[in-house]
Design a protein around this motif. Sequence first.
Motif, PDB file in Angstrom:
ATOM      1  N   THR A 117       0.906  -1.201   0.068  1.00 34.64           N
ATOM      2  CA  THR A 117       0.033  -0.129   0.170  1.00 34.64           C
ATOM      3  C   THR A 117       0.837   1.281  -0.112  1.00 34.64           C
ATOM      4  O   THR A 117       2.170   1.034   0.045  1.00 34.64           O
ATOM      5  CB  THR A 117      -1.097   0.162   1.151  1.00 34.64           C
ATOM      6  OG1 THR A 117      -0.014   0.235   2.475  1.00 34.64           O
ATOM      7  CG2 THR A 117      -1.627  -1.141   1.220  1.00 34.64           C
ATOM      8  N   PRO A 118       0.450   2.437  -0.315  1.00 35.23           N
ATOM      9  CA  PRO A 118       1.418   3.529  -0.138  1.00 35.23           C
ATOM     10  C   PRO A 118       2.195   3.920   1.225  1.00 35.23           C
ATOM     11  O   PRO A 118       3.098   4.226   1.028  1.00 35.23           O
ATOM     12  CB  PRO A 118       0.292   4.567  -0.477  1.00 35.23           C
ATOM     13  CG  PRO A 118      -0.716   4.237  -1.013  1.00 35.23           C
ATOM     14  CD  PRO A 118      -1.052   2.659  -0.634  1.00 35.23           C
ATOM     15  N   SER A 119       1.504   3.279   2.264  1.00 37.84           N
ATOM     16  CA  SER A 119       2.279   3.755   3.399  1.00 37.84           C
ATOM     17  C   SER A 119       2.838   2.257   4.066  1.00 37.84           C
ATOM     18  O   SER A 119       3.327   2.367   5.083  1.00 37.84           O
ATOM     19  CB  SER A 119       1.365   4.086   4.490  1.00 37.84           C
ATOM     20  OG  SER A 119       0.326   3.477   4.725  1.00 37.84           O
ATOM     21  N   ASP A 120       2.319   1.040   3.629  1.00 37.18           N
ATOM     22  CA  ASP A 120       2.644  -0.027   4.346  1.00 37.18           C
ATOM     23  C   ASP A 120       3.174  -1.369   3.285  1.00 37.18           C
ATOM     24  O   ASP A 120       2.724  -1.260   2.117  1.00 37.18           O
ATOM     25  CB  ASP A 120       1.378  -0.616   5.244  1.00 37.18           C
ATOM     26  CG  ASP A 120       1.031   0.323   6.298  1.00 37.18           C
ATOM     27  OD1 ASP A 120       2.111   0.826   7.159  1.00 37.18           O
ATOM     28  OD2 ASP A 120       0.213   0.332   6.811  1.00 37.18           O
ATOM     29  N   TRP A 130       2.697  -5.447   3.649  1.00 37.16           N
ATOM     30  CA  TRP A 130       1.986  -6.706   4.159  1.00 37.16           C
ATOM     31  C   TRP A 130       2.247  -7.923   3.811  1.00 37.16           C
ATOM     32  O   TRP A 130       2.456  -8.079   2.540  1.00 37.16           O
ATOM     33  CB  TRP A 130       0.413  -6.510   4.193  1.00 37.16           C
ATOM     34  CG  TRP A 130      -0.195  -5.347   4.773  1.00 37.16           C
ATOM     35  CD1 TRP A 130      -0.381  -4.157   4.292  1.00 37.16           C
ATOM     36  CD2 TRP A 130      -0.732  -5.326   6.289  1.00 37.16           C
ATOM     37  NE1 TRP A 130      -0.798  -3.138   5.453  1.00 37.16           N
ATOM     38  CE2 TRP A 130      -1.203  -3.931   6.415  1.00 37.16           C
ATOM     39  CE3 TRP A 130      -1.001  -6.235   7.221  1.00 37.16           C
ATOM     40  CZ2 TRP A 130      -1.943  -3.747   7.607  1.00 37.16           C
ATOM     41  CZ3 TRP A 130      -1.678  -5.702   8.301  1.00 37.16           C
ATOM     42  CH2 TRP A 130      -1.996  -4.404   8.409  1.00 37.16           C
TER      43      TRP A 130
END
Length: 190
Positions: free
Chosen positions: A11-14, A16
């Motif tokens: 994701t843009p920030s993480d 997983w």
Amino acid sequence: TTREGLVWYATPSDLWVHDPRGERKRNSFVPPVYITSAKINGLARPIEALDLSHDENNVELSFIGIGFRDEREVRYRYRLLGADSSWNGPTPSNAITFGNLAPGSYRFEVLAVNSEGIESARAATLSIMLRPPYWRRWWFVSGVLLMLVGAIVTTYRFKLSRLREREESAEDFSRRLISQQEAERKRIAR
């Protein structure tokens, strides 16, 4: 996806990493259940206590249970008190049709069951009242019985009065006959 079967999500920030082979957490949430729509003879009705006439006896009810994991895994148990007291299901179908219901008072109850077999804490319910046709209501039956009794009493009295008239006519005829015979005897004796 890696050779070991791990799935990577970015994701843009993480970032997983998911291991689908890993142990799945138990779905311990109690699924709530709601009745979503009611159709009577194919026509939509508001979801509230249903007061129906005798010819509105085809009832279709839709409901939904919230599973918090996969909605397709939710199953339903239902019953229609007044027609059947035992629970039906579990079934994946979230709609049920009751066709040709007899007049009476019913209570529909539905429970949702999640993928782990946990049932709703409370059943969603709906009251259904099918009024009998006017010819099966107490006031109509009472009126017909009163009219029938009245007709029988009137016929009895009419026949009784006709019988009394015949008896009186026969007695009158007998008196006149006796009177004429007496007159004839007196005439012959003179």
